[in-house]
Design a protein around this motif. Structure first.
Motif, PDB file in Angstrom:
ATOM      1  N   THR A  70       5.698   6.697   0.753  1.00 49.28           N
ATOM      2  CA  THR A  70       6.197   5.401   1.202  1.00 49.28           C
ATOM      3  C   THR A  70       5.320   4.285   0.653  1.00 49.28           C
ATOM      4  O   THR A  70       4.098   4.423   0.599  1.00 49.28           O
ATOM      5  CB  THR A  70       6.165   5.348   2.745  1.00 49.28           C
ATOM      6  OG1 THR A  70       6.959   6.418   3.249  1.00 49.28           O
ATOM      7  CG2 THR A  70       6.665   4.041   3.285  1.00 49.28           C
ATOM      8  N   ILE A  71       5.969   3.177   0.287  1.00 46.45           N
ATOM      9  CA  ILE A  71       5.234   1.951   0.001  1.00 46.45           C
ATOM     10  C   ILE A  71       5.460   1.033   1.193  1.00 46.45           C
ATOM     11  O   ILE A  71       6.597   0.753   1.574  1.00 46.45           O
ATOM     12  CB  ILE A  71       5.707   1.260  -1.301  1.00 46.45           C
ATOM     13  CG1 ILE A  71       5.500   2.174  -2.503  1.00 46.45           C
ATOM     14  CG2 ILE A  71       4.987  -0.085  -1.492  1.00 46.45           C
ATOM     15  CD1 ILE A  71       4.070   2.516  -2.832  1.00 46.45           C
ATOM     16  N   ARG A  72       4.367   0.617   1.796  1.00 47.81           N
ATOM     17  CA  ARG A  72       4.448  -0.255   2.963  1.00 47.81           C
ATOM     18  C   ARG A  72       4.057  -1.665   2.562  1.00 47.81           C
ATOM     19  O   ARG A  72       3.047  -1.873   1.887  1.00 47.81           O
ATOM     20  CB  ARG A  72       3.514   0.251   4.062  1.00 47.81           C
ATOM     21  CG  ARG A  72       3.430  -0.687   5.258  1.00 47.81           C
ATOM     22  CD  ARG A  72       2.809  -0.033   6.449  1.00 47.81           C
ATOM     23  NE  ARG A  72       3.755   0.976   6.953  1.00 47.81           N
ATOM     24  CZ  ARG A  72       3.458   1.854   7.894  1.00 47.81           C
ATOM     25  NH1 ARG A  72       2.261   1.873   8.436  1.00 47.81           N
ATOM     26  NH2 ARG A  72       4.358   2.732   8.307  1.00 47.81           N
ATOM     27  N   GLU A  92       0.047 -12.135   8.609  1.00 47.65           N
ATOM     28  CA  GLU A  92       0.208 -13.248   9.550  1.00 47.65           C
ATOM     29  C   GLU A  92       1.121 -12.870  10.715  1.00 47.65           C
ATOM     30  O   GLU A  92       0.826 -13.176  11.868  1.00 47.65           O
ATOM     31  CB  GLU A  92       0.727 -14.480   8.816  1.00 47.65           C
ATOM     32  CG  GLU A  92      -0.293 -15.017   7.818  1.00 47.65           C
ATOM     33  CD  GLU A  92       0.274 -16.075   6.902  1.00 47.65           C
ATOM     34  OE1 GLU A  92       1.314 -16.679   7.231  1.00 47.65           O
ATOM     35  OE2 GLU A  92      -0.339 -16.299   5.846  1.00 47.65           O
ATOM     36  N   THR A  93       2.239 -12.202  10.429  1.00 50.04           N
ATOM     37  CA  THR A  93       3.199 -11.854  11.480  1.00 50.04           C
ATOM     38  C   THR A  93       3.024 -10.421  11.970  1.00 50.04           C
ATOM     39  O   THR A  93       3.619 -10.041  12.974  1.00 50.04           O
ATOM     40  CB  THR A  93       4.636 -12.009  10.967  1.00 50.04           C
ATOM     41  OG1 THR A  93       4.869 -11.051   9.932  1.00 50.04           O
ATOM     42  CG2 THR A  93       4.890 -13.427  10.453  1.00 50.04           C
ATOM     43  N   GLU A  94       2.250  -9.609  11.232  1.00 47.17           N
ATOM     44  CA  GLU A  94       2.057  -8.176  11.475  1.00 47.17           C
ATOM     45  C   GLU A  94       3.359  -7.384  11.296  1.00 47.17           C
ATOM     46  O   GLU A  94       3.476  -6.258  11.769  1.00 47.17           O
ATOM     47  CB  GLU A  94       1.426  -7.915  12.847  1.00 47.17           C
ATOM     48  CG  GLU A  94       0.030  -8.502  12.954  1.00 47.17           C
ATOM     49  CD  GLU A  94      -0.696  -8.103  14.219  1.00 47.17           C
ATOM     50  OE1 GLU A  94      -0.173  -7.294  15.001  1.00 47.17           O
ATOM     51  OE2 GLU A  94      -1.815  -8.624  14.418  1.00 47.17           O
ATOM     52  N   HIS A  95       4.305  -7.960  10.594  1.00 47.59           N
ATOM     53  CA  HIS A  95       5.565  -7.266  10.306  1.00 47.59           C
ATOM     54  C   HIS A  95       5.339  -6.213   9.231  1.00 47.59           C
ATOM     55  O   HIS A  95       4.639  -6.449   8.250  1.00 47.59           O
ATOM     56  CB  HIS A  95       6.635  -8.261   9.847  1.00 47.59           C
ATOM     57  CG  HIS A  95       7.954  -7.619   9.603  1.00 47.59           C
ATOM     58  ND1 HIS A  95       8.378  -7.263   8.345  1.00 47.59           N
ATOM     59  CD2 HIS A  95       8.945  -7.257  10.457  1.00 47.59           C
ATOM     60  CE1 HIS A  95       9.574  -6.699   8.432  1.00 47.59           C
ATOM     61  NE2 HIS A  95       9.943  -6.684   9.696  1.00 47.59           N
ATOM     62  N   VAL A  96       5.922  -5.026   9.441  1.00 47.30           N
ATOM     63  CA  VAL A  96       5.800  -3.908   8.526  1.00 47.30           C
ATOM     64  C   VAL A  96       7.176  -3.566   7.976  1.00 47.30           C
ATOM     65  O   VAL A  96       8.146  -3.483   8.727  1.00 47.30           O
ATOM     66  CB  VAL A  96       5.227  -2.673   9.261  1.00 47.30           C
ATOM     67  CG1 VAL A  96       5.299  -1.433   8.399  1.00 47.30           C
ATOM     68  CG2 VAL A  96       3.801  -2.939   9.704  1.00 47.30           C
ATOM     69  N   SER A  97       7.261  -3.370   6.660  1.00 46.46           N
ATOM     70  CA  SER A  97       8.491  -2.894   6.015  1.00 46.46           C
ATOM     71  C   SER A  97       8.120  -1.698   5.156  1.00 46.46           C
ATOM     72  O   SER A  97       7.203  -1.783   4.335  1.00 46.46           O
ATOM     73  CB  SER A  97       9.110  -3.978   5.134  1.00 46.46           C
ATOM     74  OG  SER A  97       9.439  -5.115   5.891  1.00 46.46           O
ATOM     75  N   ASP A  98       8.811  -0.587   5.354  1.00 50.85           N
ATOM     76  CA  ASP A  98       8.565   0.628   4.579  1.00 50.85           C
ATOM     77  C   ASP A  98       9.693   0.866   3.591  1.00 50.85           C
ATOM     78  O   ASP A  98      10.868   0.680   3.925  1.00 50.85           O
ATOM     79  CB  ASP A  98       8.441   1.841   5.504  1.00 50.85           C
ATOM     80  CG  ASP A  98       7.138   1.850   6.280  1.00 50.85           C
ATOM     81  OD1 ASP A  98       6.198   1.120   5.898  1.00 50.85           O
ATOM     82  OD2 ASP A  98       7.052   2.593   7.275  1.00 50.85           O
ATOM     83  N   PHE A  99       9.333   1.286   2.395  1.00 50.38           N
ATOM     84  CA  PHE A  99      10.279   1.546   1.317  1.00 50.38           C
ATOM     85  C   PHE A  99       9.937   2.883   0.673  1.00 50.38           C
ATOM     86  O   PHE A  99       8.771   3.277   0.645  1.00 50.38           O
ATOM     87  CB  PHE A  99      10.186   0.455   0.239  1.00 50.38           C
ATOM     88  CG  PHE A  99      10.482  -0.923   0.757  1.00 50.38           C
ATOM     89  CD1 PHE A  99      11.770  -1.433   0.710  1.00 50.38           C
ATOM     90  CD2 PHE A  99       9.471  -1.706   1.298  1.00 50.38           C
ATOM     91  CE1 PHE A  99      12.039  -2.709   1.181  1.00 50.38           C
ATOM     92  CE2 PHE A  99       9.736  -2.971   1.780  1.00 50.38           C
ATOM     93  CZ  PHE A  99      11.018  -3.482   1.721  1.00 50.38           C
ATOM     94  N   MET A 121       0.843  -1.187   0.000  1.00 51.06           N
ATOM     95  CA  MET A 121       0.000   0.000   0.000  1.00 51.06           C
ATOM     96  C   MET A 121       0.877   1.234   0.000  1.00 51.06           C
ATOM     97  O   MET A 121       2.029   1.180   0.428  1.00 51.06           O
ATOM     98  CB  MET A 121      -0.919   0.007   1.217  1.00 51.06           C
ATOM     99  CG  MET A 121      -0.167   0.150   2.527  1.00 51.06           C
ATOM    100  SD  MET A 121      -1.054  -0.517   3.934  1.00 51.06           S
ATOM    101  CE  MET A 121      -0.772  -2.264   3.710  1.00 51.06           C
ATOM    102  N   ALA A 122       0.322   2.331  -0.484  1.00 50.51           N
ATOM    103  CA  ALA A 122       1.007   3.623  -0.426  1.00 50.51           C
ATOM    104  C   ALA A 122       0.518   4.336   0.826  1.00 50.51           C
ATOM    105  O   ALA A 122      -0.674   4.368   1.116  1.00 50.51           O
ATOM    106  CB  ALA A 122       0.705   4.443  -1.674  1.00 50.51           C
ATOM    107  N   ILE A 123       1.480   4.917   1.557  1.00 52.44           N
ATOM    108  CA  ILE A 123       1.193   5.565   2.838  1.00 52.44           C
ATOM    109  C   ILE A 123       1.694   7.005   2.791  1.00 52.44           C
ATOM    110  O   ILE A 123       2.754   7.282   2.229  1.00 52.44           O
ATOM    111  CB  ILE A 123       1.919   4.828   3.982  1.00 52.44           C
ATOM    112  CG1 ILE A 123       1.450   3.382   4.109  1.00 52.44           C
ATOM    113  CG2 ILE A 123       1.801   5.554   5.307  1.00 52.44           C
ATOM    114  CD1 ILE A 123       0.126   3.204   4.770  1.00 52.44           C
ATOM    115  N   THR A 124       0.944   7.890   3.443  1.00 53.39           N
ATOM    116  CA  THR A 124       1.393   9.277   3.567  1.00 53.39           C
ATOM    117  C   THR A 124       0.993   9.833   4.927  1.00 53.39           C
ATOM    118  O   THR A 124       0.007   9.394   5.520  1.00 53.39           O
ATOM    119  CB  THR A 124       0.826  10.158   2.435  1.00 53.39           C
ATOM    120  OG1 THR A 124       1.526  11.390   2.409  1.00 53.39           O
ATOM    121  CG2 THR A 124      -0.656  10.413   2.581  1.00 53.39           C
ATOM    122  N   GLY A 125       1.769  10.796   5.405  1.00 49.80           N
ATOM    123  CA  GLY A 125       1.410  11.580   6.587  1.00 49.80           C
ATOM    124  C   GLY A 125       1.621  10.904   7.921  1.00 49.80           C
ATOM    125  O   GLY A 125       1.887   9.709   8.011  1.00 49.80           O
TER     126      GLY A 125
END
Length: 127
Positions: free
Chosen positions: A22-24, A29-36, A5-9
């Protein structure tokens, strides 16, 4: 399952691909988040398709899709790559998305309604 997903703010609002800094990637399943950094940030054309190609290269096949997420060309590309979608309302926060997923409040769909796809704008060739 990993969702892109695309994230802002500061509120981490889910926005159309070309609006997010940011693309998140979120693993449900693990609720792990990676931002790029959004690969569309430095492009002038083909922004949405660049993000689809990037997500595909990461093995992601699910997009969180607010209205106007994709244009006709990027949607065609996403369909060719067999992406699926979690449709969300405009201005949905990432925390609200997490709650919707936990509560099974979203349906995974294989197609988006035509009124949520933006027309593709192709820049005219230099004359």
């Amino acid at each position: 399952m990993i969702i892109a997903m695309a994230i802002t703010g500061d509120q981490e609002t889910i926005v159309p691909i070309i609006e997010g800094e940011t693309i998140r990637l979120y693993d449900t399943e693990t609720e792990h988040v990676s931002d790029f950094e959004n690969p569309a940030n430095n492009l002038t054309t083909g922004k949405r398709s660049a993000v689809i190609k990037w997500a595909n290269s990461k093995g992601v096949k699910v997009l969180c899709s607010p209205p106007s997420m994709l244009c006709e060309l990027s949607y065609d590309l996403a369909r060719q790559e067999q992406f699926q979608y979690y449709r969300v309302k405009a201005h949905t926060s990432f925390s609200a998305l997490q709650s919707l997923i936990k509560e099974n409040g979203l349906e995974l769909v294989a197609a988006l309604p035509p009124n949520e796809i933006e027309p593709s704008v192709i820049a005219p060739a230099n004359q």
